[in-house]
Design a protein around this motif. Structure first.
Motif, PDB file in Angstrom:
ATOM      1  N   ALA A   1       0.814  -1.220   0.000  1.00 51.35           N
ATOM      2  CA  ALA A   1       0.000   0.000   0.000  1.00 51.35           C
ATOM      3  C   ALA A   1       0.842   1.262   0.000  1.00 51.35           C
ATOM      4  O   ALA A   1       0.371   2.322  -0.379  1.00 51.35           O
ATOM      5  N   ASP A   2       2.114   1.150   0.455  1.00 49.93           N
ATOM      6  CA  ASP A   2       2.899   2.371   0.665  1.00 49.93           C
ATOM      7  C   ASP A   2       4.390   2.142   0.413  1.00 49.93           C
ATOM      8  O   ASP A   2       4.934   2.571  -0.616  1.00 49.93           O
ATOM      9  N   ALA A   3       5.049   1.426   1.329  1.00 53.28           N
ATOM     10  CA  ALA A   3       6.523   1.379   1.298  1.00 53.28           C
ATOM     11  C   ALA A   3       7.093   0.870  -0.019  1.00 53.28           C
ATOM     12  O   ALA A   3       8.123   1.346  -0.478  1.00 53.28           O
TER      13      ALA A   3
ATOM     14  N   GLY B   1       2.556  12.521  10.596  1.00 51.48           N
ATOM     15  CA  GLY B   1       2.687  11.654  11.773  1.00 51.48           C
ATOM     16  C   GLY B   1       4.030  10.957  11.887  1.00 51.48           C
ATOM     17  O   GLY B   1       4.276  10.214  12.849  1.00 51.48           O
ATOM     18  N   HIS B   2       4.919  11.176  10.922  1.00 46.71           N
ATOM     19  CA  HIS B   2       6.153  10.383  10.890  1.00 46.71           C
ATOM     20  C   HIS B   2       7.315  10.978  11.686  1.00 46.71           C
ATOM     21  O   HIS B   2       8.268  10.262  11.982  1.00 46.71           O
ATOM     22  N   TRP B   3       7.272  12.279  12.024  1.00 44.60           N
ATOM     23  CA  TRP B   3       8.418  12.815  12.768  1.00 44.60           C
ATOM     24  C   TRP B   3       8.522  12.103  14.111  1.00 44.60           C
ATOM     25  O   TRP B   3       9.615  11.715  14.537  1.00 44.60           O
TER      26      TRP B   3
ATOM     27  N   ILE C   1      -2.594   1.697   8.681  1.00 48.65           N
ATOM     28  CA  ILE C   1      -2.292   3.016   9.213  1.00 48.65           C
ATOM     29  C   ILE C   1      -1.848   3.971   8.101  1.00 48.65           C
ATOM     30  O   ILE C   1      -2.178   5.166   8.127  1.00 48.65           O
ATOM     31  N   GLU C   2      -1.164   3.433   7.091  1.00 44.56           N
ATOM     32  CA  GLU C   2      -0.742   4.322   6.002  1.00 44.56           C
ATOM     33  C   GLU C   2      -1.958   4.700   5.144  1.00 44.56           C
ATOM     34  O   GLU C   2      -1.984   5.778   4.545  1.00 44.56           O
ATOM     35  N   ALA C   3      -2.956   3.817   5.111  1.00 45.62           N
ATOM     36  CA  ALA C   3      -4.188   4.153   4.388  1.00 45.62           C
ATOM     37  C   ALA C   3      -4.940   5.257   5.136  1.00 45.62           C
ATOM     38  O   ALA C   3      -5.440   6.214   4.525  1.00 45.62           O
TER      39      ALA C   3
ATOM     40  N   SER D   1       6.903  -1.503  15.609  1.00 48.77           N
ATOM     41  CA  SER D   1       7.047  -1.574  14.151  1.00 48.77           C
ATOM     42  C   SER D   1       6.739  -0.201  13.560  1.00 48.77           C
ATOM     43  O   SER D   1       6.187   0.679  14.242  1.00 48.77           O
ATOM     44  N   HIS D   2       7.071  -0.037  12.292  1.00 52.33           N
ATOM     45  CA  HIS D   2       6.801   1.238  11.632  1.00 52.33           C
ATOM     46  C   HIS D   2       5.303   1.578  11.735  1.00 52.33           C
ATOM     47  O   HIS D   2       4.935   2.692  12.133  1.00 52.33           O
ATOM     48  N   GLY D   3       4.460   0.609  11.429  1.00 56.36           N
ATOM     49  CA  GLY D   3       3.013   0.859  11.458  1.00 56.36           C
ATOM     50  C   GLY D   3       2.533   1.253  12.852  1.00 56.36           C
ATOM     51  O   GLY D   3       1.748   2.199  13.009  1.00 56.36           O
TER      52      GLY D   3
ATOM     53  N   ALA E   1       4.256   2.597  15.237  1.00 55.08           N
ATOM     54  CA  ALA E   1       4.784   3.915  15.594  1.00 55.08           C
ATOM     55  C   ALA E   1       4.048   5.024  14.838  1.00 55.08           C
ATOM     56  O   ALA E   1       3.770   6.096  15.403  1.00 55.08           O
ATOM     57  N   VAL E   2       3.690   4.757  13.592  1.00 57.06           N
ATOM     58  CA  VAL E   2       2.977   5.788  12.815  1.00 57.06           C
ATOM     59  C   VAL E   2       1.588   6.037  13.423  1.00 57.06           C
ATOM     60  O   VAL E   2       1.103   7.182  13.454  1.00 57.06           O
ATOM     61  N   ALA E   3       0.956   4.983  13.952  1.00 58.44           N
ATOM     62  CA  ALA E   3      -0.363   5.177  14.586  1.00 58.44           C
ATOM     63  C   ALA E   3      -0.245   6.179  15.736  1.00 58.44           C
ATOM     64  O   ALA E   3      -1.082   7.088  15.877  1.00 58.44           O
TER      65      ALA E   3
HETATM   66 ZN   LIG Z   1       5.244   5.265   6.793  1.00 60.44          ZN
END
Ligand SMILES: [Zn+2]
Ligand SMILES: NC(=O)c1ccc[n+]([C@@H]2O[C@H](COP(=O)([O-])OP(=O)(O)OC[C@H]3O[C@@H](n4cnc5c(N)ncnc54)[C@H](O)[C@@H]3O)[C@@H](O)[C@H]2O)c1
Length: 387
Positions: A153-155, A266-268, A201-203, A282-284, A286-288
């Motif tokens: 979906a993203d990466a 949301g990524h900083w 979460i990226e969606a 995980s990345h997901g 942490a992004v949440a």
């Molecule tokens: Zn991301």
């Protein structure tokens, strides 16, 4: 500068960013990869070096045999030079020696600029393999086969590749669009639930910054998504990937020369939290948390109404994302928690001007160039209470 004698020609390099959707990409009856690899614009490329995420290889024991059969079948056109496994996940991006290993393979197997490197795996493996391919021989074409929801979906569908340095996320990297991305949904059959969910979460992120109707669709499909219903999962991936590719292709800044990075909403905080948790988050996940912080910050600063902010947090919760982590409390002897260092690191990564995306409505964003530390802390406190 124009008063000085100079020579100037524009260089225009057309790129095609394309993502295909299929199932059973290495079934002999599926010509997609062969057709792409042997297409007219491929210029007679034949040699292929494949890297596969160890977890994918273990979960799909016949993968190696299928790939081998596939290349045997199309043997007149394609040559499989190697089928190598790499232990995937964030540890791979933290391990500089993996690049040596890939460069070594490329040298030993005589993979040249007229060959292909293929990555099959999660976003972390694709970032590493894509970076090695982008830098060996100054760039070998690479294919990506993302095997996670987040990857499909993203990466896996963008133009960025990279590894971590001193545990700083994506400190070393390159912009190098893949020759093509093949989203093979059958890889998701073996993906554990937590990683299936991570891609949501990226969606949500892309819906928040670009598309209110997509956000409403995710809200309306929470139950189906919680049960990982295939058609709903596939539609989410397709819509999310489309948003990412469309943004990269049409934003006017595909290689991020400027400072505006809406896809990093949301990524900083997320990148810093991944590091502070020693990558246990995980990345997901942490992004949440990062999205929750910047949502409440948008509300506290009077940009976003409280009803929208509640809807966003409710959606995160109903998809079982945690919006708080003890890693938010880590301090380094200072009054301020370490997560705030993420702002400075984000600024450095952008190259000078801090630019943070915030929300003014669901589906509509804007940028700010400073963050009020006390308000960030208040947002974090509110999340702790909600926890
Ligand atoms: Zn991301
Ligand atoms: N390049 C970009 O534009 C971009 C964008 C967003 C995120 N990323 C990066 O992507 C990474 C996160 O990617 P991710 O969420 O895919 O996680 P991941 O790559 O860490 O994969 C998660 C885990 O699942 C395993 N796995 C992968 N596919 C599997 C399958 N089909 N079956 C069983 N196990 C499988 C992996 O080995 C790993 O242990 C982060 O490093 C992030 O920084 C890059």
């Amino acid at each position: 500068m124009s008063q000085f004698p100079h020579i100037e020609y524009p260089i225009r390099i057309p790129y095609l960013l394309r993502v295909y959707f299929t199932e059973g990409a290495f079934d002999i009856g599926n010509p997609l990869f062969r057709d792409l690899a042997c297409s007219r614009e491929s210029g007679n490329r034949r040699k292929v070096l494949v890297y596969v995420d160890e977890a994918v290889n273990l979960a799909t024991p016949d993968l190696g045999a299928s790939v081998s059969r596939y290349f045997d079948h199309y043997g007149e056109e394609l040559r499989l030079m190697g089928f190598e496994t790499l232990k995937g996940g964030e540890a791979l991006k933290n391990d500089a020696s993996c690049l040596d290993r890939i460069y070594g393979d490329i040298e030993r197997l005589k993979i040249c600029r007229h060959s292909y490197v293929v990555g099959i795996g999660g976003g972390a493996l694709l970032d590493v393999v894509g970076f090695a391919a982008a830098t060996a021989h100054r760039g070998i074409r690479h294919f990506r086969f993302p095997t996670t929801t987040l990857g499909q979906a993203d990466a896996g569908v963008g133009v960025k590749n990279g590894v971590n340095f001193n545990r700083k996320k994506n400190f070393v990297g390159a912009f190098a669009p893949p020759f093509a991305v093949i989203n093979d949904f059958s890889f998701l059959d073996t993906l554990p639930d937590t990683h299936l969910r991570n891609g949501y979460i990226e969606a949500i992120k892309v819906a928040l910054i670009r598309d209110a109707s997509f956000f409403e669709w995710i809200e309306a499909n929470t139950d189906a998504l919680s049960n990982f219903e295939r058609d709903t999962l596939r539609e989410l991936i397709h819509r999310c990937a489309d948003h990412h590719v469309a943004h990269i292709a049409t934003s006017g800044d595909p290689f991020e020369m400027g400072s505006v990075r809406p896809l990093d909403f949301g990524h900083w905080a997320a990148h810093k939290l991944e590091q502070l948790s020693e990558f246990a988050l995980s990345h997901g996940e942490a992004v949440a948390i990062g999205i929750a912080i910047d949502t409440l910050y948008s509300e506290e600063m009077g940009h976003l109404d409280s009803e929208s902010s509640e809807r966003i947090l409710k959606l995160l919760k109903s998809l079982q994302f945690e919006v708080y982590s003890v890693h938010l409390e880590k301090r380094n002897g200072s009054r301020f928690p370490c997560v705030l260092e993420g702002l400075e690191e984000f600024r450095e990564h952008l190259g000078g001007l801090l630019t943070i995306t915030l929300l003014k409505r669901i589906g509509s964003r804007f940028e700010v160039h400073e963050m009020d530390t006390e308000v960030v802390l208040k947002a974090i406190d509110r999340l702790k209470e909600l926890n």
